[in-house]
Design a protein around this motif. Structure first.
Motif, short mmCIF file in Angstrom:
data_model
loop_
_atom_site.label_atom_id
_atom_site.label_comp_id
_atom_site.label_asym_id
_atom_site.label_seq_id
_atom_site.Cartn_x
_atom_site.Cartn_y
_atom_site.Cartn_z
N UNK A 1 0.80 -1.22 0.00
CA UNK A 1 0.00 0.00 0.00
C UNK A 1 0.83 1.26 0.00
N UNK A 2 0.15 2.38 0.15
CA UNK A 2 0.82 3.68 0.19
C UNK A 2 1.70 3.77 1.43
N UNK A 3 2.81 4.46 1.30
CA UNK A 3 3.76 4.63 2.39
C UNK A 3 3.44 5.90 3.14
N UNK A 4 3.23 5.80 4.43
CA UNK A 4 2.89 6.96 5.26
C UNK A 4 4.15 7.69 5.70
N UNK A 5 4.12 9.02 5.64
CA UNK A 5 5.24 9.82 6.14
C UNK A 5 5.39 9.70 7.65
N UNK A 6 4.36 9.19 8.32
CA UNK A 6 4.39 9.02 9.77
C UNK A 6 5.04 7.69 10.19
N UNK A 7 5.41 6.88 9.21
CA UNK A 7 5.99 5.56 9.52
C UNK A 7 7.28 5.71 10.33
N UNK A 8 7.43 4.83 11.31
CA UNK A 8 8.65 4.82 12.12
C UNK A 8 9.56 3.66 11.72
N UNK A 9 9.30 3.11 10.55
CA UNK A 9 10.08 1.99 10.05
C UNK A 9 11.53 2.39 9.84
N UNK A 10 12.43 1.49 10.20
CA UNK A 10 13.86 1.72 10.01
C UNK A 10 14.48 0.42 9.52
N UNK A 11 15.39 0.54 8.59
CA UNK A 11 16.08 -0.63 8.06
C UNK A 11 17.55 -0.55 8.46
N UNK A 12 18.07 -1.63 9.01
CA UNK A 12 19.47 -1.66 9.43
C UNK A 12 20.06 -3.01 9.03
N UNK A 13 21.32 -2.99 8.66
CA UNK A 13 22.04 -4.22 8.34
C UNK A 13 23.38 -4.21 9.05
#
Length: 96
Positions: free
Chosen positions: A2-14
């Motif tokens: 779906x659409x990506x919310x600017x309020x998302x707190x998602x973080x990607x780390x490797x």
């Protein structure tokens, strides 16, 4: 997706090292062969995990390793950073 919310707190780390991706090694076998998978412990003991793996010339054999202590440190760091950002509001302890 779906659409990506600017309020998302998602973080990607490797991980930057000591993980499966960074330790991967491959080889193209020059001839037919029979291989074994052997665990070499830090105390010098060797344990054959699988013997008699028949391979053909030209086959690709690939292996890697993950450093468990480095993974634990990485996860601890990521949880701390998430708490600092406020994107981790509940207890995040890993079962052992």
């Amino acid at each position: 997706m779906g659409a990506w919310s600017n309020d998302s707190q998602t973080s990607v780390a490797t991980m930057a090292s000591n993980d499966f991706r960074h330790n991967e090694q491959s080889v193209v076998l020059p001839a037919d062969d029979t291989l074994s998978i052997v665990l070499k412990s830090t105390d010098g003991t060797e344990t054959t995990l699988k013997a008699g793996l028949t391979v053909l010339a030209g086959e690709i054999v690939d292996g890697t390793v993950l450093n468990a202590a480095a993974l634990d440190a990485f996860l601890t760091e990521q949880i701390a950073e998430a708490k600092e950002r406020g994107s981790c509001s509940r207890s995040t302890s890993r079962p052992r």
